[in-house]
Design a protein around this motif. Sequence first.
Motif, PDB file in Angstrom:
ATOM      1  N   SER A 224      39.149  40.869  47.781  1.00 44.04           N
ATOM      2  CA  SER A 224      37.409  41.469  47.077  1.00 44.04           C
ATOM      3  C   SER A 224      37.379  40.938  46.190  1.00 44.04           C
ATOM      4  CB  SER A 224      37.293  42.764  47.422  1.00 44.04           C
ATOM      5  OG  SER A 224      38.391  43.304  46.920  1.00 44.04           O
ATOM      6  N   GLY A 225      36.057  41.019  45.401  1.00 41.84           N
ATOM      7  CA  GLY A 225      35.592  40.406  43.965  1.00 41.84           C
ATOM      8  C   GLY A 225      35.066  39.195  44.145  1.00 41.84           C
ATOM      9  N   PRO A 226      34.208  37.836  43.024  1.00 41.02           N
ATOM     10  CA  PRO A 226      33.006  38.294  43.539  1.00 41.02           C
ATOM     11  C   PRO A 226      33.388  36.701  43.814  1.00 41.02           C
ATOM     12  CG  PRO A 226      34.287  38.129  40.710  1.00 41.02           C
ATOM     13  CD  PRO A 226      35.409  38.402  41.803  1.00 41.02           C
ATOM     14  N   VAL A 227      34.714  35.956  44.153  1.00 41.47           N
ATOM     15  CA  VAL A 227      34.682  35.364  45.899  1.00 41.47           C
ATOM     16  C   VAL A 227      35.438  35.080  46.548  1.00 41.47           C
ATOM     17  CG1 VAL A 227      34.069  32.705  44.451  1.00 41.47           C
ATOM     18  CG2 VAL A 227      36.355  33.823  43.372  1.00 41.47           C
ATOM     19  N   PRO A 228      35.735  36.232  47.465  1.00 41.15           N
ATOM     20  CA  PRO A 228      36.519  36.437  48.939  1.00 41.15           C
ATOM     21  C   PRO A 228      37.097  35.315  49.793  1.00 41.15           C
ATOM     22  CG  PRO A 228      34.639  38.327  48.834  1.00 41.15           C
ATOM     23  CD  PRO A 228      34.146  37.006  47.797  1.00 41.15           C
ATOM     24  N   GLY A 229      38.905  35.371  49.530  1.00 44.91           N
ATOM     25  CA  GLY A 229      38.463  34.370  50.608  1.00 44.91           C
ATOM     26  C   GLY A 229      39.348  33.340  49.247  1.00 44.91           C
ATOM     27  N   LYS A 230      39.266  33.196  48.592  1.00 46.82           N
ATOM     28  CA  LYS A 230      39.165  31.860  47.334  1.00 46.82           C
ATOM     29  C   LYS A 230      40.939  31.842  47.233  1.00 46.82           C
ATOM     30  CE  LYS A 230      38.154  29.143  43.102  1.00 46.82           C
ATOM     31  NZ  LYS A 230      37.324  28.719  42.235  1.00 46.82           N
ATOM     32  N   THR A 231      41.692  30.592  47.257  1.00 41.94           N
ATOM     33  CA  THR A 231      43.005  30.409  46.284  1.00 41.94           C
ATOM     34  C   THR A 231      43.452  30.367  45.321  1.00 41.94           C
ATOM     35  OG1 THR A 231      43.485  30.574  48.536  1.00 41.94           O
ATOM     36  CG2 THR A 231      45.302  30.115  47.781  1.00 41.94           C
ATOM     37  N   PHE A 232      44.392  30.677  44.771  1.00 41.80           N
ATOM     38  CA  PHE A 232      45.057  30.883  43.228  1.00 41.80           C
ATOM     39  C   PHE A 232      45.997  29.698  42.795  1.00 41.80           C
ATOM     40  CE2 PHE A 232      40.781  33.119  43.033  1.00 41.80           C
ATOM     41  CZ  PHE A 232      39.763  32.817  41.979  1.00 41.80           C
ATOM     42  N   LEU A 233      46.301  28.335  42.666  1.00 43.08           N
ATOM     43  CA  LEU A 233      47.352  28.218  42.523  1.00 43.08           C
ATOM     44  C   LEU A 233      48.525  29.181  41.243  1.00 43.08           C
ATOM     45  CD1 LEU A 233      47.742  24.856  44.257  1.00 43.08           C
ATOM     46  CD2 LEU A 233      48.301  27.256  46.013  1.00 43.08           C
ATOM     47  N   LEU A 234      49.321  29.018  41.255  1.00 47.13           N
ATOM     48  CA  LEU A 234      49.944  29.410  40.170  1.00 47.13           C
ATOM     49  C   LEU A 234      50.948  27.695  39.699  1.00 47.13           C
ATOM     50  CD1 LEU A 234      51.180  33.197  40.671  1.00 47.13           C
ATOM     51  CD2 LEU A 234      48.656  32.216  39.443  1.00 47.13           C
ATOM     52  N   GLU A 235      50.053  27.103  39.293  1.00 47.92           N
ATOM     53  CA  GLU A 235      50.935  26.162  39.134  1.00 47.92           C
ATOM     54  C   GLU A 235      51.582  26.018  37.992  1.00 47.92           C
ATOM     55  OE1 GLU A 235      48.512  22.679  41.892  1.00 47.92           O
ATOM     56  OE2 GLU A 235      48.149  23.610  39.785  1.00 47.92           O
ATOM     57  N   SER A 236      51.213  27.041  36.886  1.00 48.03           N
ATOM     58  CA  SER A 236      51.858  26.298  35.553  1.00 48.03           C
ATOM     59  C   SER A 236      52.914  27.615  35.113  1.00 48.03           C
ATOM     60  CB  SER A 236      50.776  26.644  34.386  1.00 48.03           C
ATOM     61  OG  SER A 236      50.010  25.571  34.605  1.00 48.03           O
ATOM     62  N   GLU A 237      53.312  27.503  33.817  1.00 48.71           N
ATOM     63  CA  GLU A 237      54.777  28.563  33.456  1.00 48.71           C
ATOM     64  C   GLU A 237      53.678  30.139  33.309  1.00 48.71           C
ATOM     65  OE1 GLU A 237      57.448  27.839  31.067  1.00 48.71           O
ATOM     66  OE2 GLU A 237      58.179  25.671  32.050  1.00 48.71           O
ATOM     67  N   GLU A 238      52.109  29.714  33.017  1.00 37.64           N
ATOM     68  CA  GLU A 238      51.615  30.955  32.746  1.00 37.64           C
ATOM     69  C   GLU A 238      50.541  30.973  33.285  1.00 37.64           C
ATOM     70  OE1 GLU A 238      52.810  33.140  29.308  1.00 37.64           O
ATOM     71  OE2 GLU A 238      50.597  32.821  28.345  1.00 37.64           O
ATOM     72  N   THR A 239      49.941  31.833  33.723  1.00 42.57           N
ATOM     73  CA  THR A 239      48.490  31.914  33.939  1.00 42.57           C
ATOM     74  C   THR A 239      47.971  33.304  33.882  1.00 42.57           C
ATOM     75  OG1 THR A 239      49.064  30.332  36.285  1.00 42.57           O
ATOM     76  CG2 THR A 239      46.945  32.321  36.122  1.00 42.57           C
ATOM     77  N   THR A 240      46.671  32.658  33.236  1.00 43.73           N
ATOM     78  CA  THR A 240      46.066  34.231  32.727  1.00 43.73           C
ATOM     79  C   THR A 240      45.312  34.619  33.435  1.00 43.73           C
ATOM     80  OG1 THR A 240      45.046  33.132  31.050  1.00 43.73           O
ATOM     81  CG2 THR A 240      46.653  33.500  30.230  1.00 43.73           C
ATOM     82  N   VAL A 241      44.394  35.386  33.643  1.00 43.45           N
ATOM     83  CA  VAL A 241      43.124  36.166  34.315  1.00 43.45           C
ATOM     84  C   VAL A 241      42.469  37.355  33.836  1.00 43.45           C
ATOM     85  CG1 VAL A 241      42.761  37.886  36.599  1.00 43.45           C
ATOM     86  CG2 VAL A 241      44.966  36.578  36.464  1.00 43.45           C
ATOM     87  N   GLY A 242      41.599  37.058  33.564  1.00 37.34           N
ATOM     88  CA  GLY A 242      40.434  37.492  32.748  1.00 37.34           C
ATOM     89  C   GLY A 242      39.126  37.738  32.780  1.00 37.34           C
ATOM     90  N   ARG A 243      38.427  38.436  32.107  1.00 37.26           N
ATOM     91  CA  ARG A 243      36.201  38.225  32.469  1.00 37.26           C
ATOM     92  C   ARG A 243      36.587  36.375  31.758  1.00 37.26           C
ATOM     93  NH1 ARG A 243      34.848  42.737  30.496  1.00 37.26           N
ATOM     94  NH2 ARG A 243      33.243  41.765  28.864  1.00 37.26           N
ATOM     95  N   ASP A 244      36.909  36.450  30.335  1.00 40.43           N
ATOM     96  CA  ASP A 244      36.128  35.485  29.950  1.00 40.43           C
ATOM     97  C   ASP A 244      36.389  33.911  30.307  1.00 40.43           C
ATOM     98  OD1 ASP A 244      36.874  33.070  27.321  1.00 40.43           O
ATOM     99  OD2 ASP A 244      36.463  34.876  25.882  1.00 40.43           O
ATOM    100  N   LEU A 245      35.511  32.891  29.679  1.00 38.93           N
ATOM    101  CA  LEU A 245      35.645  31.531  30.802  1.00 38.93           C
ATOM    102  C   LEU A 245      36.834  30.498  30.443  1.00 38.93           C
ATOM    103  CD1 LEU A 245      32.358  30.443  31.039  1.00 38.93           C
ATOM    104  CD2 LEU A 245      33.661  31.777  32.698  1.00 38.93           C
ATOM    105  N   SER A 246      38.202  31.146  29.449  1.00 34.62           N
ATOM    106  CA  SER A 246      38.743  30.586  28.882  1.00 34.62           C
ATOM    107  C   SER A 246      40.187  30.505  29.800  1.00 34.62           C
ATOM    108  CB  SER A 246      39.346  30.576  27.127  1.00 34.62           C
ATOM    109  OG  SER A 246      39.731  32.065  27.129  1.00 34.62           O
ATOM    110  N   ASN A 247      40.099  32.236  30.314  1.00 29.50           N
ATOM    111  CA  ASN A 247      41.662  31.863  31.009  1.00 29.50           C
ATOM    112  C   ASN A 247      41.184  30.966  32.543  1.00 29.50           C
ATOM    113  OD1 ASN A 247      42.342  34.452  30.356  1.00 29.50           O
ATOM    114  ND2 ASN A 247      40.362  34.995  30.239  1.00 29.50           N
ATOM    115  N   ASP A 248      42.589  31.073  32.441  1.00 26.58           N
ATOM    116  CA  ASP A 248      42.914  30.131  34.075  1.00 26.58           C
ATOM    117  C   ASP A 248      42.264  30.436  35.682  1.00 26.58           C
ATOM    118  OD1 ASP A 248      44.731  28.122  32.205  1.00 26.58           O
ATOM    119  OD2 ASP A 248      46.275  30.245  32.225  1.00 26.58           O
ATOM    120  N   ILE A 249      42.147  31.362  35.205  1.00 28.69           N
ATOM    121  CA  ILE A 249      41.630  32.633  36.320  1.00 28.69           C
ATOM    122  C   ILE A 249      40.592  33.174  36.123  1.00 28.69           C
ATOM    123  CG2 ILE A 249      41.793  33.542  38.847  1.00 28.69           C
ATOM    124  CD1 ILE A 249      44.876  32.833  38.714  1.00 28.69           C
TER     125      ILE A 249
END
Length: 210
Positions: free
Chosen positions: A12-37
Amino acid sequence: MTATRFQLTMRSGPVPGKTFLLESEETTVGRDLSNDIPISDPEVSRRHARFFIQNDNAFVEDLGSTNGTFLNGERIDSPQQLRKGDVITFGESVVMAYDKQVEEPDITDAHAPVAPTPEPEYVSRVPEPMYAPEEELYLEELAPYEQPEPEAEVPEKKKRVKEGGMPTWMIILLVAIVVLVCVIAVTLYFMPASWWCAITFDLLAGCPLP
């Protein structure tokens, strides 16, 4: 070598059903567009949380967000190891499911010639009986004695007696008739003369009695 893939699926959220791969050693999440997700949701902080890979395992850590990060419904305040099927919630409305997949590489070359299957060096056979012809004759002679004996038949004469016997009810009836006749005979024998005259309507000699 085996390949491990870590991924998040938004429930649930802006894009339900979308998959995000954690391919890097660190993946950031946030409202800012500079985040990986990047997640465009007012309850998500600009730099909300991060995922990192360590010793072939994925971890989630809250980065001091305003509305918090929850793992399976519990708010976290330190890095937590993720397991397959865990549910991560950012704020109240953004929900993601974690999945870990281990893929085995296909080492089979489709263009490589297939080696022929070697033929067996021997053919298994059913073992033959280990006894001499004399023993076979002895077994044949012994076979009739090993057969079960037939059940003893009831002699035909006994069967006829059972089939032609008199029913019980008929025997009882005959006994009752004999007893009744005996009672009548005894009664008539000891009956007074006056009763004889009454029964015969004074037709016997000497009747009526004086």
